[in-house]
Write a protein that holds these residues in place. Structure first.
Motif, short mmCIF file in Angstrom:
data_model
loop_
_atom_site.label_atom_id
_atom_site.label_comp_id
_atom_site.label_asym_id
_atom_site.label_seq_id
_atom_site.Cartn_x
_atom_site.Cartn_y
_atom_site.Cartn_z
N LEU A 147 31.58 35.45 55.19
CA LEU A 147 32.64 36.36 55.64
C LEU A 147 33.89 36.28 54.78
N GLY A 148 34.15 35.11 54.21
CA GLY A 148 35.32 34.98 53.31
C GLY A 148 35.15 35.85 52.09
N ASN A 149 33.97 35.80 51.46
CA ASN A 149 33.71 36.66 50.29
C ASN A 149 33.88 38.12 50.67
N TYR A 150 33.30 38.48 51.82
CA TYR A 150 33.34 39.89 52.22
C TYR A 150 34.76 40.35 52.54
N LEU A 151 35.42 39.61 53.42
CA LEU A 151 36.74 40.09 53.87
C LEU A 151 37.82 39.90 52.81
N GLY A 152 37.71 38.82 52.02
CA GLY A 152 38.73 38.57 51.00
C GLY A 152 38.59 39.47 49.79
N VAL A 212 35.02 41.63 48.71
CA VAL A 212 34.03 42.71 48.58
C VAL A 212 34.36 43.95 49.41
N ARG A 213 34.95 43.73 50.58
CA ARG A 213 35.37 44.86 51.42
C ARG A 213 36.30 45.80 50.64
N HIS A 214 37.19 45.20 49.86
CA HIS A 214 38.13 46.03 49.08
C HIS A 214 37.42 46.72 47.93
N TRP A 215 36.39 46.05 47.40
CA TRP A 215 35.63 46.70 46.32
C TRP A 215 35.08 48.04 46.80
N VAL A 216 34.58 48.02 48.03
CA VAL A 216 33.98 49.25 48.58
C VAL A 216 35.05 50.34 48.65
N ALA A 217 36.21 49.98 49.18
CA ALA A 217 37.29 50.98 49.34
C ALA A 217 37.78 51.49 47.98
N LEU A 218 37.85 50.60 47.00
CA LEU A 218 38.44 50.98 45.70
C LEU A 218 37.54 51.91 44.88
N GLN A 219 36.28 52.02 45.28
CA GLN A 219 35.38 52.93 44.55
C GLN A 219 35.90 54.36 44.56
N ASP A 220 36.62 54.71 45.65
CA ASP A 220 37.03 56.10 45.78
C ASP A 220 38.35 56.42 45.07
N THR A 221 39.09 55.38 44.76
CA THR A 221 40.40 55.64 44.15
C THR A 221 40.49 55.14 42.72
N HIS A 222 39.52 54.31 42.31
CA HIS A 222 39.60 53.67 41.01
C HIS A 222 38.30 53.84 40.22
N ASP A 223 38.39 53.59 38.93
CA ASP A 223 37.19 53.49 38.10
C ASP A 223 36.76 52.03 38.23
N GLN A 276 43.12 47.16 35.16
CA GLN A 276 44.53 47.06 35.55
C GLN A 276 44.69 46.17 36.76
N ALA A 277 43.66 46.15 37.62
CA ALA A 277 43.75 45.37 38.86
C ALA A 277 42.44 44.64 39.13
N VAL A 278 42.58 43.48 39.78
CA VAL A 278 41.42 42.63 40.04
C VAL A 278 41.41 42.23 41.52
N PRO A 279 40.54 42.86 42.31
CA PRO A 279 40.52 42.53 43.74
C PRO A 279 39.76 41.24 44.02
N VAL A 280 40.49 40.20 44.40
CA VAL A 280 39.91 38.87 44.67
C VAL A 280 40.65 38.22 45.84
N GLY A 281 40.12 37.11 46.31
CA GLY A 281 40.81 36.33 47.34
C GLY A 281 41.88 35.44 46.71
N GLU A 282 42.70 34.86 47.58
CA GLU A 282 43.84 34.05 47.15
C GLU A 282 43.43 32.88 46.23
N ASP A 283 42.22 32.33 46.45
CA ASP A 283 41.79 31.17 45.65
C ASP A 283 41.68 31.49 44.16
N GLN A 284 41.66 32.78 43.81
CA GLN A 284 41.51 33.14 42.40
C GLN A 284 42.84 33.45 41.70
N ARG A 285 43.94 33.29 42.41
CA ARG A 285 45.25 33.69 41.85
C ARG A 285 45.57 32.94 40.55
#
Ligand code: AQP
Length: 332
Positions: free
Chosen positions: A17-22, A24-35, A142-151
């Motif tokens: 769930l950490g991978n998904y919520l932190g 992958v969930r955003h990856w799905v959303a970003l498909q529609d607004t980003h390349d 330009q942007a990298v959707p990841v969880g806090e542990d990757q900052r």
């Protein structure tokens, strides 16, 4: 459209769930607004020991899960890292502009190498963040959707991009982290002071997307909670309950405030029971869709080959520029 890139390791038999919520969930959303470019990072997955057949199976399982949660190869580029050789090639160049001391300051390496024993930890584990920088910079993300542990790793990526551009001339876009605060860190159900993690959590602390949903329900019901009885959000004094509220809110779209109002005057047990149902309903269709993709490995491999071809077109161009800037003689 702005470009995003992110990756996930095919380690473990399932995402959690950490991978998904932190992330992958955003990856799905970003498909529609980003390349959007997303990869299953198998080169990273061999940094800490592995079995070849297991890695091959898990690479397909990882891709199938990404498709099952909503990545659509028509709207994003999904590929396997080792299918695009430019990742390893650029990583070498970047490793030559990374200071040894700089790399030694990476907290993830310190944590993991301490756990494995410094003598046994691989050089690949040490240079992991440099390969990660190559993953990102190859695509001019330009942007990298990841969880806090990757900052911290992203900070290194930014430093390396700037250093290269300054030393040799512009070659890379300097990326920004895309870390969504509310779910940036999902914590372990049994130890709310640590992040939920494949390698560090005990099975009871981890909710895996592909495990038996009845098992997930049981884990939620036996999650560690805090002193007191009130269901309120306070990550410092009530990290256990706050984590459950965060997961509940992210999976249902209800705000934390609404949930607190909904559970006012009720006990921890009520919250856990309701959340267990939410999680079970959430994972069931994902599991079914994952199975469908895995039932046709030839089709899955075809999708990944198409993704790799699209990825390679971008990666090869960036590598060509980087090689030229750094002074390599172009082959005649
Ligand atoms: N607990 C978490 N909360 C929020 N985000 C998380 N991520 C991982 N754990 C959490 C994010 O998931 C993405 C995939 O990262 P990865 O492939 O590096 O996953 P991982 O590091 O293998 O996941 P683990 O469980 O943390 O593995 P170990 O324990 O092996 O390091 C990343 O964007 C990450 O931020």
């Amino acid at each position: 459209r702005p470009r995003v890139l992110s990756g996930i390791q095919p380690t473990g038999d399932s995402f959690h769930l950490g991978n998904y919520l932190g992330a992958v969930r955003h990856w799905v959303a970003l498909q529609d607004t980003h390349d959007a470019f997303y990869c299953v990072v198998d080169l990273h997955a061999i940094t800490a020991g592995h079995e070849p057949e297991v890695l091959r199976r898990r690479t397909r399982v990882a891709a199938a899960q990404l498709l099952a949660v909503g990545l659509d190869p028509k709207r994003c580029t999904l590929f396997v890292q080792s299918h695009v050789p430019e990742h390893a090639q650029l990583a070498w160049v970047l490793s030559c502009i990374t200071g040894f001391g700089e790399a030694s300051r990476m907290v993830q390496f310190k944590d993991k190498s301490t756990k494995q024993g410094t003598e046994r930890a691989s050089v690949g584990l040490f240079t992991y963040p440099i390969l990660q920088a190559a993953d990102i910079l190859l695509y001019q993300a330009q942007a990298v959707p990841v969880g806090e542990d990757q900052r911290q790793h992203l900070e290194l990526t930014r430093d390396l991009a700037q250093r290269f551009n300054t030393s040799f001339g512009p070659a890379f876009t300097v990326p920004a982290p895309y870390i969504v605060k509310d779910t940036a860190k999902i914590v372990d159900l049994q130890d709310p002071t640590s992040k939920m993690s494949k390698s560090a959590s005990t099975p009871a602390g981890l909710i895996e997307l592909l495990e038996d949903p009845a098992r997930s329900a049981k884990k939620i019901k036996s999650a560690v909670t805090d002193t007191g009885r009130e269901i309120v959000f306070d990550a410092v004094t009530k990290p256990g309950i706050s984590n459950l509220l965060t997961i509940y809110s992210a999976l249902t779209g209800k705000s934390i405030d609404d949930l607190v109002a909904e559970f006012a005057g009720r006990g921890y047990g009520d919250l856990k029971k309701a959340l267990a149902e939410v999680v079970v309903d959430f994972v069931r269709p994902i599991q079914e869709r994952t199975r469908t993709y895995l039932d046709d490995p030839a089709e899955l491999d075809r999708l990944l080959a198409t993704g790799a071809e699209k990825a390679r077109a971008v990666a090869a161009e960036t590598l060509r520029t980087a090689y030229q800037r750094v002074g390599f003689l172009a082959p005649a």
